[in-house]
Write an enzyme that holds these catalytic residues in place. Sequence first.
Site, PDB file in Angstrom:
ATOM      1  N   ASP A 122     100.266 -45.095  31.342  1.00 53.76           N
ATOM      2  CA  ASP A 122     100.135 -46.520  31.676  1.00 53.76           C
ATOM      3  C   ASP A 122     100.793 -47.416  30.632  1.00 53.76           C
ATOM      4  OD1 ASP A 122      98.770 -46.039  33.983  1.00 53.76           O
ATOM      5  OD2 ASP A 122      96.787 -46.239  33.088  1.00 53.76           O
ATOM      6  N   ASP A 159      93.474 -37.061  28.908  1.00 55.20           N
ATOM      7  CA  ASP A 159      94.271 -37.770  29.908  1.00 55.20           C
ATOM      8  C   ASP A 159      93.403 -38.923  30.440  1.00 55.20           C
ATOM      9  OD1 ASP A 159      96.199 -38.283  31.972  1.00 55.20           O
ATOM     10  OD2 ASP A 159      94.916 -37.174  33.352  1.00 55.20           O
TER      11      ASP A 159
END
Length: 1090
Positions: free
Chosen positions: A700, A433
């Site tokens: 993102d 992550d």
Amino acid sequence: MYQNINNITLFRVCKVRIKKYSTNKVQTSKYTWYNFFPKNILEQFTKQANVYFLILAILQGIPIISISDGQPTILLPLIFILIVTMIKDLYEDTKRKKSDKQENENICLLESGQNIKWQDIQTGEVLKIREDEQFPCDILLLKSVQKTGECYIETKNLDGETNLKLKKVPQQLLQQRAEILDKLIVEYDVPNNQLYKFSGTCYLTDEKNRENEIFSFFNQKECVYDKITLLQSSKNKEQQINLLISQGKTLDEEITKIQTTKVALDNTNIVLRGSVLKNTNHIFGLAIYTGHDTKIMKNSIKVKYKQSSIEKQLGKRIIFIFLLQIGICLFSSLYYSIWYKVNFEQLNYLDINRNDHIDHAFIYNLFVRFGNWILMFGNLVPISLLVTLETVKFCQAFLIQSDENMILNNKKCSVQSSNLNEELGQIKYILSDKTGTLTKNQMIFKKIFIDGVSYGDYHSNNQPIDFVEFDDHNFADKLLQNDPKVEKTLLLLTLCHSAITQQIRDKIYYNVTSPDELALLNFAKQYNIVYNGIDENNIITINFRGKLIYYQFLYQFEFNSLRKCSSVLVCEKETNKIYIFSKGADSVMLLKQNKTNVEKQKNQLDKFITEYSERGLRILLLGYKEIHWSEFVQWESFYKQAITQMDNRQEKMEALQNQLETDLTILGITGIEDKLQDNVDETIFCLRQAGLNIWILTGDKIETAINIAISCKLIDQKMNIQIIQIPIYEDIMANLKQSDAFVVSGDCLTIILEDVILMNQFAKLTEKCQSVLCCRVSPLQKQQVVCFVKKQFPMASTLAIGDGANDVSMITSANVGVGIQGIEGQQAARASDYAIGEFQQLRQLLFIHGRESYRKNSELVLYNFYKNIILVFPQFWFSIYNNFSGQRIYDNLIYQAYNIFYTSMPIIIFAIFDTEYSQQTLYSNKYQTYSIGLANSCFNTELFLLMMFNSLYSSAIIAFFSIYIFDVNTHQTGRLMSFWYTGTVIFWLTILISNLRIVIISNTWSISHIFFLLGMIVMFFFTLLIFEDFNSFDGIFKIFQIVFRSTTFYLVCILTVGATSVIDYLLNKFTQYNKQLQPINNRIYQLESQ
């Protein structure tokens, strides 16, 4: 299912009937005093090795095939191993039981003020919880000492978050008289594990006995659900099921007709077990979920057992050894049976009864000799291997947790799955992550775009207020000129959030659930626009540069991973205008934009979204809309209906929320920096240099993710980067070309994972690339990527690392899961196999602890096979001289003590304390020390066969040297030595050679090494000394007088050691040399050092 206590009726909405409500007594312990022994014994015999040795013990008890006079001597080591494991299990379970007792006997108060133990609380009782007390069960808030009905709770025990959270008594309940609250009907969800979701409805009525009528309808409704459940298991019952469903809807309509006040209940109205009441004197609450029905107990993670690569290979090796054992036993018994049948007439000297046809029957002899040989070769499978390996891994885990380099910010590394220690030394793929794992999850406000102008300096370090690095005189001038768009944007930031205010010494502090919100609020605060909080009448106060502005709070639409935006609905008191203020991801907010403004703003928005992303900033788009009163009134009527529905409530609410979140005017874009954790770039560089492939999975934008990847040295400017972002099959296929790195969007990833051709092509290319960056991925997609890597590269070990609840599925799916004990809570850490403080500690965990655990545990497994083969096979070589009759040569007493008392401790000490290189050398990986795990060069088929050859050679040397040199010797009486003494000499030599192998493979020495090596030998002679005067022990009786006074005994020892241990030493040096020369197939291009 319903329950009625103190005139309060509870009804759970469920499709499957629950026979009774759970008590509030919790039990995490595994055993009780009466089931411990039988349950533990049954669990231990689920292990194949224990069953195998139990079968051997049974065979030893059958006189006709026993080689131990019908005595099950193998029970001695088996019982010892069972007892050791039982003591370990009892110790661990006693700790759990003690913790359970302490929690169950905690005291809390009933509404009446009476004390009650937690374990005695029943569903439906009203409890009084005081400040700093833990909540004993999941409760529905009924009253609070605060006039607003609010209370503050800390959920550190649930999710690790220390920031306070606001909970509220439902607004309609606040307005009711106290006597009405004594007669409630509460309809709510069946117990479930969703911590942040709750749906329920509370029914209030002034009419006498109407609550009994509602209760009757609910009871009928439950009966309907029961019938549906029964019919669903039958075939061709659709028509009856549909009829019952319509009956259920009719009952709902009847309930609706009754003149009641329906109060919608949601997650803000309940407090979960384990939470702590803060900043509130006391509250009253209704117990709705108790004991094992509480959400925290429903979230108790059942550990999924994971096996390391060595354990998987070990199973195959044991099967091979077992098949070898069967083959040798079958050959030996068949050879003897044929020989006996052919030579029976010549065996008169054995005084065999010629009239006994059974004694010389071929099948009978074959069966008996096969049983003899099975028992003689029983120790070919090491009885102590599994318990030794478990003990070593437990101690290695303790060393990991005690390592000072694994302690960061007073957070120790936590090991939850010590059975994976060696797997840490074989990791090939790391799937990580980003936010909170590679970054600090401490958001710093850097940039803002409003009305075509971008404000803020990328390089500004001006920080007059926490979490803000923003300095722009043009922005301040715009604000001084009362620019309406700038003012509206700052108002949005102070209104659209879920922060809780705390006033300490005339200063306002914010408790937030997201660090983004704190950065945004502090940015507005820097320009004297301050959120002062919300009062009991839901009036929000904003201090706008010295002027107080008031807003009536109406509704909050919370952020979640699907919506990717949050909104607040407020009414400005001065103008009586209603506004919706929203903020969220650009992918969502651009779709909610007013269509007439799309073309006008599109180019500017795209330009600055791209610019901010390329700088590695997190993007939030801000939007608002004014709502007419007529539109709001109509919408609210539908929304109030939706929030009281029990079926599909969340979906209906979100659909209505989306209705308002349309035609928004985009006010601006914020850019927030999430700084990298310390030494992340160096750690990733070294991991890549060691040959590990690193995949980053993030939510993102592509530009933001690429910027972060460059910052942390996952990719560099010289790489050929292939970006796959257009979710069209043909475009994806065209972009699947050989590259140094891949960047893939979540939409494209979905298409790839659903198509076999694309998936195979993607796997083929990513196997040869250095890095993969997956952007805009959901928690489910993270898990799918992990499963994809495991499936496509089954020989490679995967490690998933994350810090949040959305990473749990990814962590549990990987071969090894590592959780970061970060700001987002402890869910990931609790679900992981290893929990660390920061990403940089991964290097220490893999390069030192993982690498050494793999090396030493590999040696431990090979050693256990080695020492048992050189123990068992001399009996096979000896049988050449007696036509494989199955005659044993070892005394049973010492034979069964071999694995436990004479060879057990030195290998354990080696596997715990031995170090091949200094920690600095291993940590730097300068000489590619980690490569031994990637190449699997410590435990593979070649090494196993080499060990087999070495052990067979050693066993032959031990046997034949003892037979030809020692056995022909005579003792003082002039007689030949008994073969029992030869057997004892062979047994001594196996102990000596086994312990000398520890000397050969060891790299470091300590007092403990020497103590236990000498201790094993001393223990053997001590055993002989005790039992040498007992003539019932054939190979031990008077051994010191008969054997140890013989010079040939010492000659055999010298020659045997010279012919075995010297060869063993040379082989060990060869394998070490071979490991160093073995190339690293790391699929990584040459990385330039810094």
